[in-house]
Design a protein around this motif. Structure first.
Motif, mmCIF file in Angstrom:
data_model
loop_
_atom_site.group_PDB
_atom_site.id
_atom_site.type_symbol
_atom_site.label_atom_id
_atom_site.label_comp_id
_atom_site.label_asym_id
_atom_site.label_seq_id
_atom_site.Cartn_x
_atom_site.Cartn_y
_atom_site.Cartn_z
ATOM 1 N N ILE A 1 0.866 -1.175 0.000
ATOM 2 C CA ILE A 1 0.000 0.000 0.000
ATOM 3 C C ILE A 1 0.909 1.233 0.000
ATOM 4 O O ILE A 1 1.674 1.449 0.937
ATOM 5 C CB ILE A 1 -0.918 0.019 1.245
ATOM 6 N N ARG B 1 -2.916 5.437 0.357
ATOM 7 C CA ARG B 1 -3.430 5.823 1.685
ATOM 8 C C ARG B 1 -4.087 7.198 1.625
ATOM 9 O O ARG B 1 -5.155 7.415 2.191
ATOM 10 C CB ARG B 1 -2.312 5.851 2.714
ATOM 11 N N THR C 1 -7.700 2.248 8.183
ATOM 12 C CA THR C 1 -6.589 1.317 8.025
ATOM 13 C C THR C 1 -6.819 0.521 6.743
ATOM 14 O O THR C 1 -7.923 0.058 6.492
ATOM 15 C CB THR C 1 -6.519 0.351 9.235
ATOM 16 N N ILE C 2 -5.754 0.332 5.959
ATOM 17 C CA ILE C 2 -5.873 -0.309 4.647
ATOM 18 C C ILE C 2 -4.889 -1.464 4.544
ATOM 19 O O ILE C 2 -3.724 -1.332 4.938
ATOM 20 C CB ILE C 2 -5.550 0.700 3.527
ATOM 21 N N ASP C 3 -5.345 -2.585 3.996
ATOM 22 C CA ASP C 3 -4.437 -3.653 3.594
ATOM 23 C C ASP C 3 -4.896 -4.166 2.234
ATOM 24 O O ASP C 3 -5.727 -3.543 1.579
ATOM 25 C CB ASP C 3 -4.308 -4.747 4.655
ATOM 26 N N ARG C 4 -4.373 -5.291 1.787
ATOM 27 C CA ARG C 4 -4.684 -5.797 0.445
ATOM 28 C C ARG C 4 -6.143 -6.170 0.257
ATOM 29 O O ARG C 4 -6.670 -6.081 -0.834
ATOM 30 C CB ARG C 4 -3.825 -7.011 0.140
ATOM 31 N N GLU C 5 -6.788 -6.634 1.333
ATOM 32 C CA GLU C 5 -8.166 -7.116 1.210
ATOM 33 C C GLU C 5 -9.212 -6.149 1.741
ATOM 34 O O GLU C 5 -10.371 -6.217 1.334
ATOM 35 C CB GLU C 5 -8.354 -8.440 1.990
ATOM 36 N N GLU C 6 -8.831 -5.264 2.646
ATOM 37 C CA GLU C 6 -9.843 -4.578 3.443
ATOM 38 C C GLU C 6 -9.464 -3.142 3.773
ATOM 39 O O GLU C 6 -8.306 -2.813 3.954
ATOM 40 C CB GLU C 6 -10.018 -5.377 4.739
ATOM 41 N N ARG D 1 -11.842 -3.100 -2.490
ATOM 42 C CA ARG D 1 -11.552 -3.744 -1.207
ATOM 43 C C ARG D 1 -12.826 -3.750 -0.378
ATOM 44 O O ARG D 1 -13.645 -2.852 -0.492
ATOM 45 C CB ARG D 1 -10.483 -2.966 -0.432
ATOM 46 N N ARG E 1 6.797 -0.355 8.554
ATOM 47 C CA ARG E 1 5.766 0.013 7.553
ATOM 48 C C ARG E 1 6.094 1.342 6.890
ATOM 49 O O ARG E 1 5.930 1.497 5.677
ATOM 50 C CB ARG E 1 4.398 0.082 8.218
ATOM 51 N N THR F 1 6.735 1.922 2.923
ATOM 52 C CA THR F 1 5.956 2.905 2.171
ATOM 53 C C THR F 1 6.887 3.837 1.412
ATOM 54 O O THR F 1 6.646 4.161 0.250
ATOM 55 C CB THR F 1 5.036 3.698 3.114
#
Length: 170
Positions: free
Chosen positions: A2, A7, A28-33, A85, A154, A158
């Motif tokens: 991400i 973001r 909050t962000i990840d690959r799925e959600e 997502r 992280r 980034t």
């Protein structure tokens, strides 16, 4: 990965799309959600016990969840279409924080016997119901105790992703 731009896009969109009284939101962000945790005013009770305060906060969270369900679903559908997502929701009231219907994504891993023995010990001791629960427990423990290090890691990842994005096209 991400990127900082992703973001910014997601948090900016939610900042503009959420009603003003649902701000601030922790996104909050990840690959799925994408998880959006809203913050609302704490309850005001005169001389409450800890139990009464905890129950009042849980009640306020429950009422907010029900009262805002349709609006949150509408916003989630728009965001899911835009960002591809799943959108999950949560709420913070004072020090009470809860997540509603969020993704539990399966993750496959290969472990050698010493790592499997750690999981088996947790299962045999009743700390976890299964190897999967034991592994989730281990991940939560690392996140809890190494939060500063993970945040730094992280941020570094980034920065690397941002530099790569500015580089020549392959």
């Amino acid at each position: 990965m991400i990127t900082a731009e992703m973001r910014e896009r997601v948090t900016g969109w939610f900042a503009g799309r959420l009603p003003a009284d649902w701000q601030p939101a922790d996104v909050t962000i990840d690959r799925e959600e994408i998880t959006v945790v809203l913050t609302i005013d704490d309850v005001a009770l005169e001389s409450p016990s800890e139990t009464a305060l905890a129950e009042a906060r849980a009640g306020r969270a429950s009422a907010f969840r029900e009262d805002t369900r349709e609006r949150r679903m509408e916003i989630a559908r728009e965001a899911q279409h835009r960002f591809e997502r799943t959108v999950s929701w949560g709420l913070a009231v004072g020090d009470h924080r809860e997540l509603w219907t969020h993704v539990a994504a399966p993750v496959m891993t290969r472990l050698r016997q010493p790592q499997r023995l750690v999981l088996e010990t947790l299962v045999d001791a009743g700390v976890a119901r299964s190897r999967a629960d034991a592994l989730a427990w281990c991940v939560r423990l690392v996140a809890q105790h190494e939060d500063d290090w993970l945040t730094e890691l992280r941020d570094a990842m980034t920065a690397v992703a941002d530099v790569r994005a500015k580089g020549p096209a392959a």
